[in-house]
Design an enzyme around this catalytic site. Structure first.
Site, short mmCIF file in Angstrom:
data_model
loop_
_atom_site.label_atom_id
_atom_site.label_comp_id
_atom_site.label_asym_id
_atom_site.label_seq_id
_atom_site.Cartn_x
_atom_site.Cartn_y
_atom_site.Cartn_z
N TYR A 70 0.84 -1.20 0.00
CA TYR A 70 0.00 0.00 0.00
C TYR A 70 0.87 1.26 0.00
CZ TYR A 70 -3.32 3.53 1.69
OH TYR A 70 -4.09 4.67 1.84
N LYS A 77 1.19 4.24 -2.90
CA LYS A 77 0.93 5.66 -2.65
C LYS A 77 2.15 6.52 -2.98
CE LYS A 77 -3.33 5.36 -1.52
NZ LYS A 77 -4.35 5.94 -2.43
#
Length: 388
Positions: A256, A260
Site C-alpha cells: 500500500y 501511494k
C-alpha cells in the site's frame, strides 16, 4: 479557511492558524512595528497623541515598547516570508496561470468521475459537490454498490458503473462507456484504494497485485483515458489521493505504501508533462496527503496517537478540502493534518532520524485487513451484489 476549532477537537493546526492570523500576520505586525519606530523618531507626535500618559497609566516602560517593536518586526518579516512561500507554491503549482474567464464557475457543465465513490472519501466528496450544485454530473466507478442514498434533487446527476479496477480491460471498457454515455470527464478523482494488511512475506500474490493495480495502475490508466480531452480543451482537474505512508511506511502495508509513493510520482511527473510536453498549463492537479482517516480502509480501528499532533481525521475534513480545491479553480497539495508538510521533509533527514520516525509507526495499532474479497491467484476483486 476554517475559523473555529476542528471537528476532530483542538489540534496543532488550529493553533497554527491562530498564530498565522495574529503573531505571524505581516498585515498586523508590520504596521504596529512601523508605528512604534515612527513615534520613537518623532517624540513630539508621541506626546501629541497622549501616549505618554497611557504608558504611565499602564506602567509600561518605554524601553519595553522598543523591544516589542523589534519583536513585531521579526514576527512580521517571518510572516511575510511564509506568505511569500505560500504564494510561490501556489504559482508554481498552477504554472503561473489563472482560470480563464468563466472557467470553473458553472458546475452544472462539469463531469466529475470519482473512483471508490460508494463510501469514505469518495462518497463525501460527491455529497459535498452535490450540496453546492445538485446539477453537477457525477460518475461513480466502484466494485461495491453505493452505501448511501442519492438526494432526490440529484438523482439524474449520478451515473454508477460497477467495475473491478484491478483489470485493465475493464478500465478500458468502462472508460469507453463513460465517454459515450455521459461525456468526457472534466474532473478525475483517483480515490479508490485498498489495503490488505499482510507482511511482505505473508501476503499472497493476489494481495500484492490487487493493491498495486487498484491504488497505482488504475490511476495511471484512468488518467491516460481522460487526460487527452482535458489537454485538448486546456481544461480539467485531476485529484490523486496519496497517504502519509508514502513518506513514513509502517509495517504490514508495504505494498500500500509503495503504491501511494507511486501516486505521488505520477502527480509530480504529470505536473511537468502538462506544462512542457502538452502545453496545457490550465489543467489542474491536486494531491491529497492525509494521515489516518475514519474510513472503511482502517475498519473499526482507532489509532492511539496524540490527537493534538496527529488527529484521527474525520472523512468530511478531507473531502471538504478537496471540494474547496476543485471550486477554487486551482491545484494544490493538501496536507492533513498540516504538520504533514514538515514530516515529508524527513525523507531528506539523516537516515537514523528517519528510522526513528518510522519506528514510531510500529506502535500504532491499526487493522489494515481489507474488506474486499480478493482472488489470491489473479489479484482480481469480487464485485459486491447490489441490494434488491
Amino acid at each position: 479557511m476554517p475559523t473555529s476549532i476542528s471537528r476532530e477537537g483542538l489540534t496543532i493546526d488550529d493553533v497554527g492558524r491562530l498564530i498565522r492570523r495574529t503573531v505571524l500576520n505581516p498585515y498586523l505586525t508590520l504596521p504596529l512595528a512601523a508605528a512604534i519606530v515612527y513615534f520613537e523618531k518623532h517624540p513630539d507626535h508621541y506626546r501629541d497623541f497622549h501616549l505618554q500618559e497611557l504608558h504611565e497609566l499602564l506602567g509600561i516602560d518605554l524601553s519595553l515598547l522598543s523591544r516589542i517593536g523589534t519583536y513585531l518586526t521579526g514576527f512580521g518579516i517571518a510572516g511575510a516570508t511564509l506568505a511569500a512561500n505560500d504564494q510561490l507554491t501556489h504559482l508554481f503549482a498552477n504554472n503561473f496561470t489563472s482560470p480563464a474567464h468563466g472557467e470553473w464557475t458553472d458546475w452544472s457543465k462539469e463531469i466529475v468521475l470519482v473512483t471508490g465513490g460508494s463510501s469514505g472519501i469518495g462518497q463525501n466528496v460527491i455529497q459535498g459537490l452535490l450540496e453546492r450544485n445538485p446539477r453537477t454530473t457525477v460518475v461513480i466507478v466502484d466494485y461495491a454498490p453505493l452505501s448511501w442514498t442519492v438526494p432526490e434533487n440529484a438523482q439524474k446527476s449520478i451515473h454508477y458503473y460497477q467495475a473491478d479496477l484491478t483489470k485493465s480491460d475493464v478500465i478500458r471498457s468502462v472508460a469507453a462507456r463513460v465517454k459515450k454515455e455521459v461525456g468526457h470527464p472534466t474532473v478525475l478523482i483517483n480515490n479508490a484504494g485498498i489495503a490488505r494488511g499482510f507482511t511482505i512475506m505473508e501476503g499472497s500474490y493476489g494481495d500484492v497485485e490487487s493493491t498495486l493495480r487498484t491504488n497505482l495502475t488504475a490511476p495511471f490508466l484512468l488518467t491516460k483515458e481522460f487526460l487527452p480531452e482535458m489537454v485538448r480543451r486546456n481544461h480539467g482537474h485531476i485529484v490523486n489521493i496519496c497517504s502519509m505512508s508514502a513518506f513514513l511506511p509502517p509495517p504490514y502495508i508495504g505494498d500500500y505504501a509503495a503504491s501511494k509513493a507511486g501516486v505521488q510520482m505520477l502527480h509530480e511527473s504529470l505536473q511537468l508533462e502538462l506544462k512542457h510536453a502538452h502545453k496545457a498549463k490550465r489543467v489542474r492537479l491536486t494531491l491529497a496527503i492525509p494521515s489516518f482517516i475514519q474510513t472503511p480502509l482502517i475498519g473499526a480501528s482507532h489509532p492511539r496517537q496524540n490527537n493534538f499532533i496527529f488527529p484521527l481525521l474525520h472523512v468530511r475534513t478531507v473531502s471538504e478540502e478537496i471540494v474547496d480545491s476543485l471550486y477554487s479553480g486551482y491545484g494544490r497539495t493538501i496536507y492533513l493534518p498540516g504538520i504533514m508538510r514538515y514530516l515529508t521533509s524527513l525523507r531528506g533527514a539523516p537516515e537514523w532520524v528517519l528510522r526513528m520516525a518510522r519506528e514510531s509507526t510500529v506502535k500504532i495499532p491499526v487493522d489494515f485487513k481489507g474488506r474486499q474479497v480478493v482472488d489470491v491467484e489473479t489479484g482480481g476483486i469480487k464485485l459486491e451484489d447490489h441490494e434488491a
